[in-house]
Scaffold this active site. Structure first.
Site, mmCIF file in Angstrom:
data_model
loop_
_atom_site.group_PDB
_atom_site.id
_atom_site.type_symbol
_atom_site.label_atom_id
_atom_site.label_comp_id
_atom_site.label_asym_id
_atom_site.label_seq_id
_atom_site.Cartn_x
_atom_site.Cartn_y
_atom_site.Cartn_z
ATOM 1 N N ASP A 9 0.826 -1.206 0.000
ATOM 2 C CA ASP A 9 0.000 0.000 0.000
ATOM 3 C C ASP A 9 0.866 1.264 0.000
ATOM 4 O O ASP A 9 1.914 1.284 -0.652
ATOM 5 C CB ASP A 9 -0.920 -0.036 1.234
ATOM 6 C CG ASP A 9 -2.287 0.560 0.952
ATOM 7 O OD1 ASP A 9 -2.383 1.801 0.901
ATOM 8 O OD2 ASP A 9 -3.255 -0.200 0.770
ATOM 9 N N HIS A 41 -3.555 5.870 3.847
ATOM 10 C CA HIS A 41 -4.354 4.745 3.369
ATOM 11 C C HIS A 41 -3.813 3.427 3.906
ATOM 12 O O HIS A 41 -4.564 2.595 4.445
ATOM 13 C CB HIS A 41 -4.368 4.741 1.839
ATOM 14 C CG HIS A 41 -5.322 3.767 1.220
ATOM 15 N ND1 HIS A 41 -4.988 2.456 0.955
ATOM 16 C CD2 HIS A 41 -6.608 3.921 0.808
ATOM 17 C CE1 HIS A 41 -6.025 1.848 0.405
ATOM 18 N NE2 HIS A 41 -7.032 2.711 0.303
ATOM 19 N N SER A 221 -11.328 -1.177 -0.491
ATOM 20 C CA SER A 221 -10.023 -1.140 0.184
ATOM 21 C C SER A 221 -10.167 -1.464 1.663
ATOM 22 O O SER A 221 -9.262 -2.028 2.279
ATOM 23 C CB SER A 221 -9.381 0.245 0.043
ATOM 24 O OG SER A 221 -8.890 0.455 -1.250
#
Length: 278
Positions: A9, A41, A221
């Protein structure tokens, strides 16, 4: 030894909820050696998987709070990246799997519509190598729904576990946009049922890349790490499970609901049953 979960990520921030459990890190974007996340994120994903809730007094806790977390930074601060960097990150995982006891890989992103087809094939081949090496790979279905065949790579890889969101009727911010019915739908171009399972994906609160703070995010996600955390929990108790065995158990612990078949696959994962049943 702790079950290692590699998070491919934007990196990972040393949030209090992770304690000393960030055991590995590699940066394929800027080449830094120190652990960091310039987006947030990846840290959010890590919190869903393995945050222990220390900074929130247990209010926001991950699925597998005893797991070891390995950050593999392949995306920049805006969440963009090169497929070549992702492939290199997956190769690094393959090389380091024994060192960090990596049993699970979480991939919470997908290819953009104008990607190179040959690069996609290379990406999926590398993902399959991890699976064949005994590592459970969990990928997001992507946020390109609601059309058929809207699963993004590597979620369209037939061997791995692909996760969608069943509550994508909620409006959610995805890359700065407001999207409804975002969860990628199957089947794939090879007529493979995808996603295999769905879980919640909207308005998920987990760790942010600020001290002791949390953030709310939505998208597939956020769905994928729920399943990755469940797999990590299972492997803590049953380390003998192979990726194929994990996938078969997963499918047996799903319950169909009233959403399109090409959105839910085998249904909603019953996490408690998946982790605890004999």
């Amino acid at each position: 030894m702790q079950t290692g979960v590699a998070i491919v990520d934007t990196g990972i921030y040393r949030h209090r909820d992770f304690g000393s459990r960030i055991t590995g890190f590699v940066d394929l974007v800027h080449g830094k050696n120190s652990v960091y996340d310039d987006s947030g994120h990846g840290t959010h994903i890590a919190g869903i998987i393995g945050g222990d809730g220390s900074a929130s007094r247990g209010r926001y806790k991950g699925i597998a709070p005893h797991s070891a977390l390995i950050g593999v930074k392949v995306l920049d601060a805006q969440g963009n990246g090169k497929i070549s960097d992702v492939v290199e990150g997956l190769r690094w995982i393959l090389e380091q799997r024994e060192r960090y006891n990596i049993r699970v890989v979480n991939i919470s992103f997908g290819t953009v519509p104008d990607h190179d087809v040959q690069e996609e094939k290379q990406l999926n081949r590398q993902v399959e190598q991890l699976w064949d090496a005994g590592i459970v790979v969990v990928a997001a279905a992507g946020n390109s729904g609601p059309d058929r065949n809207s699963i993004t790579a590597p979620g369209n890889c037939k061997k791995i576990i692909t996760v969608g969101s069943y509550d994508d009727t909620n409006f959610s911010g995805v890359r700065g946009r407001k999207v409804r019915y975002y969860s990628g739908r199957g089947p794939t171009e090879e007529c493979v049922i995808k996603p295999e399972v769905v879980v919640t994906g909207s308005n998920i609160i987990a760790c942010s890349n600020r001290k002791d703070a949390y953030a709310k995010k939505s998208g597939t996600s956020m769905s994928a790490p729920i399943v990755s955390g469940a797999v990590a929990r299972l492997l803590e108790e049953r380390p003998d499970y192979t990726p194929k065995g994990v996938k078969m158990r997963l499918l047996k612990c799903c319950e169909t609901i009233a959403i399109p078949e090409n959105q839910q696959g085998f249904g909603v994962l019953n996490i408690v049953k998946f982790i605890t049943s004999g």
